[in-house]
Design a protein around this motif. Structure first.
Motif, PDB file in Angstrom:
ATOM      1  N   ILE A  47      22.031  99.283  18.487  1.00 33.00           N
ATOM      2  CA  ILE A  47      21.270  99.647  19.693  1.00 33.00           C
ATOM      3  C   ILE A  47      20.209  98.592  20.005  1.00 33.00           C
ATOM      4  CG2 ILE A  47      19.644 101.334  20.661  1.00 33.00           C
ATOM      5  CD1 ILE A  47      21.232 103.506  19.115  1.00 33.00           C
ATOM      6  N   ILE A  48      19.496  98.128  18.974  1.00 35.50           N
ATOM      7  CA  ILE A  48      18.420  97.143  19.173  1.00 35.50           C
ATOM      8  C   ILE A  48      18.964  95.822  19.710  1.00 35.50           C
ATOM      9  CG2 ILE A  48      16.686  95.712  17.986  1.00 35.50           C
ATOM     10  CD1 ILE A  48      16.310  98.194  16.063  1.00 35.50           C
ATOM     11  N   VAL A  49      19.978  95.263  19.020  1.00 33.61           N
ATOM     12  CA  VAL A  49      20.478  93.938  19.444  1.00 33.61           C
ATOM     13  C   VAL A  49      21.224  94.007  20.777  1.00 33.61           C
ATOM     14  CG1 VAL A  49      20.555  92.957  17.118  1.00 33.61           C
ATOM     15  CG2 VAL A  49      22.602  94.070  18.040  1.00 33.61           C
ATOM     16  N   ALA A  50      21.961  95.093  21.018  1.00 34.61           N
ATOM     17  CA  ALA A  50      22.710  95.213  22.283  1.00 34.61           C
ATOM     18  C   ALA A  50      21.770  95.433  23.466  1.00 34.61           C
ATOM     19  CB  ALA A  50      23.721  96.353  22.196  1.00 34.61           C
ATOM     20  N   THR A  51      20.553  95.931  23.181  1.00 35.86           N
ATOM     21  CA  THR A  51      19.564  96.143  24.244  1.00 35.86           C
ATOM     22  C   THR A  51      18.743  94.885  24.498  1.00 35.86           C
ATOM     23  OG1 THR A  51      19.405  98.483  23.638  1.00 35.86           O
ATOM     24  CG2 THR A  51      17.636  97.596  25.014  1.00 35.86           C
ATOM     25  N   THR A  52      18.356  94.199  23.411  1.00 42.79           N
ATOM     26  CA  THR A  52      17.429  93.071  23.552  1.00 42.79           C
ATOM     27  C   THR A  52      18.108  91.731  23.839  1.00 42.79           C
ATOM     28  OG1 THR A  52      17.434  92.739  21.146  1.00 42.79           O
ATOM     29  CG2 THR A  52      15.686  94.134  22.052  1.00 42.79           C
ATOM     30  N   ASP A  53      19.356  91.549  23.404  1.00 44.48           N
ATOM     31  CA  ASP A  53      20.017  90.253  23.580  1.00 44.48           C
ATOM     32  C   ASP A  53      20.832  90.230  24.874  1.00 44.48           C
ATOM     33  OD1 ASP A  53      21.948  88.005  23.280  1.00 44.48           O
ATOM     34  OD2 ASP A  53      20.992  87.824  21.328  1.00 44.48           O
ATOM     35  N   PRO A  54      20.487  89.352  25.831  1.00 41.69           N
ATOM     36  CA  PRO A  54      21.215  89.291  27.117  1.00 41.69           C
ATOM     37  C   PRO A  54      22.697  88.961  26.954  1.00 41.69           C
ATOM     38  CG  PRO A  54      19.160  88.040  27.234  1.00 41.69           C
ATOM     39  CD  PRO A  54      19.367  88.393  25.794  1.00 41.69           C
ATOM     40  N   ALA A  55      23.054  88.243  25.880  1.00 41.50           N
ATOM     41  CA  ALA A  55      24.456  87.871  25.659  1.00 41.50           C
ATOM     42  C   ALA A  55      25.334  89.098  25.393  1.00 41.50           C
ATOM     43  CB  ALA A  55      24.565  86.893  24.484  1.00 41.50           C
ATOM     44  N   LEU A  56      24.704  90.201  24.985  1.00 41.12           N
ATOM     45  CA  LEU A  56      25.461  91.422  24.676  1.00 41.12           C
ATOM     46  C   LEU A  56      25.367  92.463  25.800  1.00 41.12           C
ATOM     47  CD1 LEU A  56      24.708  91.979  20.866  1.00 41.12           C
ATOM     48  CD2 LEU A  56      26.486  90.593  21.934  1.00 41.12           C
ATOM     49  N   HIS A  57      24.881  92.042  26.968  1.00 40.93           N
ATOM     50  CA  HIS A  57      24.809  92.960  28.103  1.00 40.93           C
ATOM     51  C   HIS A  57      26.159  92.984  28.828  1.00 40.93           C
ATOM     52  CE1 HIS A  57      20.100  92.750  28.320  1.00 40.93           C
ATOM     53  NE2 HIS A  57      20.561  93.319  27.219  1.00 40.93           N
ATOM     54  N   THR A  58      27.171  93.446  28.092  1.00 40.73           N
ATOM     55  CA  THR A  58      28.534  93.540  28.618  1.00 40.73           C
ATOM     56  C   THR A  58      29.018  94.982  28.450  1.00 40.73           C
ATOM     57  OG1 THR A  58      29.544  93.028  26.477  1.00 40.73           O
ATOM     58  CG2 THR A  58      29.005  91.147  27.913  1.00 40.73           C
ATOM     59  N   PRO A  59      30.090  95.372  29.177  1.00 43.81           N
ATOM     60  CA  PRO A  59      30.588  96.748  29.050  1.00 43.81           C
ATOM     61  C   PRO A  59      30.910  97.147  27.616  1.00 43.81           C
ATOM     62  CG  PRO A  59      31.587  95.713  30.949  1.00 43.81           C
ATOM     63  CD  PRO A  59      30.800  94.646  30.250  1.00 43.81           C
ATOM     64  N   MET A  60      31.524  96.235  26.844  1.00 44.03           N
ATOM     65  CA  MET A  60      31.912  96.550  25.466  1.00 44.03           C
ATOM     66  C   MET A  60      30.710  96.991  24.638  1.00 44.03           C
ATOM     67  SD  MET A  60      33.644  94.036  22.666  1.00 44.03           S
ATOM     68  CE  MET A  60      33.701  94.484  20.938  1.00 44.03           C
ATOM     69  N   TYR A  61      29.619  96.233  24.733  1.00 45.66           N
ATOM     70  CA  TYR A  61      28.438  96.555  23.928  1.00 45.66           C
ATOM     71  C   TYR A  61      27.628  97.697  24.533  1.00 45.66           C
ATOM     72  CZ  TYR A  61      29.759  92.505  21.288  1.00 45.66           C
ATOM     73  OH  TYR A  61      30.477  91.632  20.504  1.00 45.66           O
ATOM     74  N   TYR A  62      27.778  97.920  25.830  1.00 45.37           N
ATOM     75  CA  TYR A  62      27.158  99.084  26.461  1.00 45.37           C
ATOM     76  C   TYR A  62      27.765 100.362  25.883  1.00 45.37           C
ATOM     77  CZ  TYR A  62      25.891 102.459  30.085  1.00 45.37           C
ATOM     78  OH  TYR A  62      25.413 103.563  30.752  1.00 45.37           O
ATOM     79  N   PHE A  63      29.095 100.392  25.763  1.00 51.07           N
ATOM     80  CA  PHE A  63      29.770 101.547  25.172  1.00 51.07           C
ATOM     81  C   PHE A  63      29.458 101.654  23.677  1.00 51.07           C
ATOM     82  CE2 PHE A  63      32.919 101.021  28.800  1.00 51.07           C
ATOM     83  CZ  PHE A  63      32.466 102.133  29.483  1.00 51.07           C
ATOM     84  N   LEU A  64      29.350 100.521  23.003  1.00 50.96           N
ATOM     85  CA  LEU A  64      29.004 100.530  21.577  1.00 50.96           C
ATOM     86  C   LEU A  64      27.622 101.138  21.334  1.00 50.96           C
ATOM     87  CD1 LEU A  64      30.347  97.176  20.071  1.00 50.96           C
ATOM     88  CD2 LEU A  64      30.828  99.475  19.263  1.00 50.96           C
ATOM     89  N   LYS A  65      26.685 100.830  22.248  1.00 53.82           N
ATOM     90  CA  LYS A  65      25.346 101.422  22.150  1.00 53.82           C
ATOM     91  C   LYS A  65      25.429 102.946  22.248  1.00 53.82           C
ATOM     92  CE  LYS A  65      22.947  99.326  25.373  1.00 53.82           C
ATOM     93  NZ  LYS A  65      21.791  99.012  26.262  1.00 53.82           N
ATOM     94  N   ASN A  66      26.225 103.422  23.206  1.00 55.05           N
ATOM     95  CA  ASN A  66      26.413 104.865  23.367  1.00 55.05           C
ATOM     96  C   ASN A  66      27.045 105.480  22.127  1.00 55.05           C
ATOM     97  OD1 ASN A  66      25.946 106.146  26.312  1.00 55.05           O
ATOM     98  ND2 ASN A  66      26.414 103.982  26.509  1.00 55.05           N
ATOM     99  N   LEU A  67      28.058 104.785  21.574  1.00 58.95           N
ATOM    100  CA  LEU A  67      28.728 105.283  20.360  1.00 58.95           C
ATOM    101  C   LEU A  67      27.742 105.339  19.196  1.00 58.95           C
ATOM    102  CD1 LEU A  67      31.432 106.143  19.009  1.00 58.95           C
ATOM    103  CD2 LEU A  67      31.702 103.753  18.335  1.00 58.95           C
ATOM    104  N   ALA A  68      26.929 104.283  19.055  1.00 56.13           N
ATOM    105  CA  ALA A  68      25.941 104.236  17.968  1.00 56.13           C
ATOM    106  C   ALA A  68      24.939 105.385  18.097  1.00 56.13           C
ATOM    107  CB  ALA A  68      25.212 102.891  17.988  1.00 56.13           C
TER     108      ALA A  68
END
Length: 306
Positions: free
Chosen positions: A44-65
């Motif tokens: 959740i922390i890295v997918a929120t703070t890192d712009p490189a991970l602002h993609t649909p895949m990591y958006y769904f991963l944040k929700n899953l986490a």
């Protein structure tokens, strides 16, 4: 219901049949709980703070986490306390609340896993249309739908189950309040409840599983046509890792929930449930993300600066 007026608490049997292993179980489950919390919070922390991970895949991963964190907190802390106590009591209202959240989070996770598989299908099989098909608005609507999907089922089934009268026994043969062991304490005829429960379970487990399987069949077909051997190898590894977790989650939840009053022994049910309540939430961050180079680079960028 007449049974509720006299019934104010239940006793969770937990792992009382493994009395000699209580301390070992406590240590092992506590360790997995801490790894689960740390791994999912990191995502959740890295997918929120890192712009490189602002993609649909990591958006769904944040929700899953986030689902994994909430699902684990709903079950594991109470289980850890019970492993150390002689009398493992849970009030009727706390039992109903726990069951409500179990159904809610399992339903949401099933649909979210389906959404993640669809995202991978579009990314691999229709890369030129990916940005349009999986834009921010579409992802938000998909995520909201996954979360909302669990509400009517969890509220309806929990309210219905706890409206039944319960028999004299207050002992739940499980380490948390799940549908099957609670249903076993009901005195009256539950045929209609079991029928509708079966239909609901087919919808929330089998339909997302079929969608996930269909997505991955198309993904594998596309991967086989890739010219680069290295690209094929990496893509296959990612798919296999993802499918292992998806299959583990669906198969264990399916075995426990598709036949409410099944012949599955109580102790066997506990071990199967332990895999999707403790083991799978711990494995998800590792398999989905922490072996991923993008996440490793993001972790270095996020924590390396500090």
């Amino acid at each position: 219901a007449p049974g509720l007026r006299n019934q104010t608490y239940f006793t969770l049997q937990g792992f009382s049949h493994l009395a000699a292993l209580q301390v070992f179980l406590f240590q092992g489950i506590l360790l997995m709980f801490l790894v689960t919390m740390a791994g999912n919070f990191l995502i959740i922390i890295v997918a929120t703070t890192d712009p490189a991970l602002h993609t649909p895949m990591y958006y769904f991963l944040k929700n899953l986490a986030f689902i994994e964190i909430c699902f684990t907190l709903n079950i594991v802390p109470k289980m850890l306390v019970d492993l150390l106590l002689e009398r493992k009591v849970i009030s009727l209202s706390a039992c109903a609340l726990q069951l409500h959240f179990v159904i809610f989070f399992i339903t949401s996770e099933c649909f979210l896993l389906g959404a993640m598989a669809y995202d991978r299908y579009v990314a691999v099989c229709r890369p030129l249309h990916y940005v349009i098909m999986m834009n921010r608005r579409v992802c938000l609507h998909m995520a909201i739908a996954c979360w909302i999907a669990g509400i009517p089922l969890s509220v309806g089934l929990t309210a219905w189950l706890f409206s039944y009268p319960f028999c004299g026994s207050k002992e739940i043969e499980h380490f948390f309040c799940d549908i099957t062991p609670v249903l076993g304490l009901v005195c009256s005829d539950t045929y209609l409840f079991e029928l509708l429960l079966f239909i609901a379970t087919v919808i929330i487990i089998l339909i997302p599983f079929i969608l996930t399987a269909a997505s991955y069949i198309q993904i594998i077909r596309t991967i086989l046509q890739m010219p680069s051997a290295e690209g094929r190898r990496k893509a296959f590894f990612t798919c296999i890792a993802h499918l292992v977790v998806v299959t583990l989650f669906y198969c264990t939840t399916g075995v426990v929930h598709l036949k409410p009053k099944s012949s599955l022994l109580a102790n066997s049910r506990k071990l199967v449930a332990l895999s999707y309540t403790v083991v799978t939430p711990m494995l998800n961050p590792i398999i989905y993300s922490l072996r991923n180079k993008e996440v490793k680079h993001a972790l270095r960028r996020t924590f390396g600066r500090r």
